[in-house]
Each structure stands twice: as structure tokens, then as C-alpha cells.
Motif scaffolding. Sequence first.
Motif, PDB file in Angstrom:
ATOM      1  N   UNK A  64     -12.529  11.680   2.269  1.00 40.12           N
ATOM      2  CA  UNK A  64     -12.141  10.415   1.655  1.00 40.12           C
ATOM      3  C   UNK A  64     -12.693   9.272   2.508  1.00 40.12           C
ATOM      4  N   UNK A  65     -13.055   8.137   1.910  1.00 39.78           N
ATOM      5  CA  UNK A  65     -13.572   7.015   2.703  1.00 39.78           C
ATOM      6  C   UNK A  65     -12.661   6.605   3.850  1.00 39.78           C
ATOM      7  N   UNK A  66     -11.351   6.716   3.677  1.00 40.25           N
ATOM      8  CA  UNK A  66     -10.434   6.373   4.759  1.00 40.25           C
ATOM      9  C   UNK A  66     -10.570   7.377   5.904  1.00 40.25           C
ATOM     10  N   UNK A  95       3.877  11.888   6.072  1.00 34.51           N
ATOM     11  CA  UNK A  95       3.700  11.223   4.782  1.00 34.51           C
ATOM     12  C   UNK A  95       2.806  12.022   3.841  1.00 34.51           C
ATOM     13  N   UNK A  96       3.281  12.204   2.623  1.00 35.63           N
ATOM     14  CA  UNK A  96       2.493  12.783   1.535  1.00 35.63           C
ATOM     15  C   UNK A  96       2.695  11.889   0.308  1.00 35.63           C
ATOM     16  N   UNK A  97       1.939  12.156  -0.732  1.00 32.22           N
ATOM     17  CA  UNK A  97       2.132  11.416  -1.985  1.00 32.22           C
ATOM     18  C   UNK A  97       2.984  12.263  -2.921  1.00 32.22           C
ATOM     19  N   UNK A 140      -1.206  -4.026   7.547  1.00 36.77           N
ATOM     20  CA  UNK A 140      -0.080  -3.963   8.469  1.00 36.77           C
ATOM     21  C   UNK A 140       1.206  -3.611   7.738  1.00 36.77           C
ATOM     22  N   UNK A 141       1.388  -4.182   6.560  1.00 35.35           N
ATOM     23  CA  UNK A 141       2.595  -3.880   5.780  1.00 35.35           C
ATOM     24  C   UNK A 141       2.609  -2.435   5.314  1.00 35.35           C
ATOM     25  N   UNK A 142       1.438  -1.919   4.892  1.00 36.09           N
ATOM     26  CA  UNK A 142       1.361  -0.543   4.390  1.00 36.09           C
ATOM     27  C   UNK A 142       1.646   0.474   5.479  1.00 36.09           C
ATOM     28  N   UNK A 143       1.308   0.147   6.728  1.00 39.14           N
ATOM     29  CA  UNK A 143       1.513   1.086   7.837  1.00 39.14           C
ATOM     30  C   UNK A 143       2.706   0.705   8.717  1.00 39.14           C
ATOM     31  N   UNK A 144       3.538  -0.208   8.230  1.00 43.18           N
ATOM     32  CA  UNK A 144       4.671  -0.660   9.046  1.00 43.18           C
ATOM     33  C   UNK A 144       5.671   0.453   9.331  1.00 43.18           C
ATOM     34  N   UNK A 190      -3.202   5.288   0.176  1.00 47.24           N
ATOM     35  CA  UNK A 190      -2.340   4.839  -0.918  1.00 47.24           C
ATOM     36  C   UNK A 190      -2.465   3.339  -1.128  1.00 47.24           C
ATOM     37  N   UNK A 191      -2.628   2.589  -0.026  1.00 39.34           N
ATOM     38  CA  UNK A 191      -2.828   1.149  -0.147  1.00 39.34           C
ATOM     39  C   UNK A 191      -4.099   0.831  -0.920  1.00 39.34           C
ATOM     40  N   UNK A 192      -5.206   1.476  -0.540  1.00 37.38           N
ATOM     41  CA  UNK A 192      -6.482   1.208  -1.218  1.00 37.38           C
ATOM     42  C   UNK A 192      -6.471   1.685  -2.668  1.00 37.38           C
TER      43      UNK A 192
END
Length: 274
Positions: free
Chosen positions: A204-206, A168-170, A245-249, A231-233
Motif C-alpha cells: 500500500x502507498x502508506x 488497530x484493524x478495520x 495528527x488527529x487520525x493518529x492521536x 484509513x485517513x487517506x
Amino acid sequence: MEVWHFFFKFSVQNFSLSLFQASLYLNGQQASSLLFISSLIHLHIKLNRVIILVEPYNCYIMKIPSEEQSPRKEKKGVSRRTFLRGAGLTTAGTVALSAGLLSFKLEESTTPPAILGPGEAEVQFVVNGQARSVWVEPRTTLAEALRDHLSLTGTKVVCDRGSCSACTVWLDGKPVNSCMTLAVDVAGREVTTVEGLAQGGALHPVQEAFIEHDASMCGFCTPGMVMSCAALLKRNANPTLEDVKSATSGNLCRCGTYPKVFEATLAAAKKMKQ
């Protein structure tokens, strides 16, 4: 009852359309009926005292004798027969359009599209805030271009078929699977990899939360997980557990570190609000 029989031919093998035009005289007035027929269509149209039955290769026009010879008074407004007739023709036209029976020829563009390949072509795009240029074949994926041509190996290729999201990338700020994205399709666009999350040497904080909460085991899925959670945050500063959970599904972790990933993401959200 008067019956007229017409025979027309069209290609059944190619399911090509045929054009049959019949001129009818209804109550002394000429009406023109234009029918587009395919080999799979049977039409049964009733207009006033005339019935048109159309089937492959044949058309039958039957004129029904009038029940009374005396002229009727002309009624004003819309009668039930007129309403049903208009509704039927509207439905038939809608079906013909949706079935592709009516086709329209589009004007050809005067400017031919640019053709890339089969050899290498130059692709210019922005990676982590810097303009980059690579020469790749049209079949080269974005993941391959990042790893093999730009040495950005933080993006991992695991399944190479878009089922695990480790790559995954942006792309323009939205998470995408780089193994399913062609490099030529990102020309002129902005790509952010896991290397681009850190700013000025600070994680990054994540990324920090993943270290603190031990959210990484083998590490193959970690870059994709981090990109999805970051990306979620970015779009939701106050996510719930269900949001994480939805963001990493779409991110597959074979080691089963999902609980730690959820904890780390929620902790990073709290830290970013401080």
C-alpha cells in the motif's frame, strides 16, 4: 380551612413506587389526581382553591375558603392561571418521565436470543476479502482470533487494554482496537488487517512511504499506525498535517517516530493523487 390527611405506605428500602389516587371536588366538579411518588419526592400542587402537599407516607389536602361567594363570569380564552397550571403539570410530567417514575412494561420477544458459551462457538466473518470461520470461546478477542486461530500475526497486541492502538484493524472499513473487540461480535462482518492492505504483492502507498521515510523503529506500533493512516487517506484524499495528527492521536509510539509518521502519510497522500 378544611384539611384532609391521608396515610399511605410504600417500601423505602427498595425505593419502590406507590400509587395514590385522590378524588377532589373543585367548584362542584369532580377532578381525579393520579400521583406517582417515590421516597425522595415531595410534591406541592395547587389547583384552584385546593392545595395538595405530598410527602413520604403522608398526603395533606387543604381547601382554601373562597374569597368571594358570588359566581364569576366565565372568561373566554386562556387565562394566566390556566396557562401556569398547564405549564406546571407539563413540567411535573416531564420530571416524572426523566426520573423513571413512570415505567412501561415491554412485550417480551417470542424468539429467545442465541446464547453462546461457555464453550467454543463458531464465528464466521470475512477477513481481507476471504470468508473465514473460527471456533472460539466467547471471551476471545478479535486480536487473539486473528493471531492465534488465523495466523495473521501482523496485528500486534501490546497493551491489551485499548490504550495504544497497536492492534488497530478495520471493521467494516472503520479503524477499531481489536484487543477490545470480541470475536463473536464480528460475525458476518468484514475485517481488514495490515496483511490485507497489500494488493497483488504490491505494498500500500502508506506502507511504502513508511519505509521511505523511516517511520518505523521497534515496529510494535507500526501496523496500527499504518492502518490508522491508511484509513485517513481512504476517507480524505487531501489531508492536512492536523488531519494526520488527529487520525493518529490514539496511536501510542514509545520510540517517538511521530514526525516521520506524519511525513510518510502526507507523502503517501500526494503519491495516491498522481
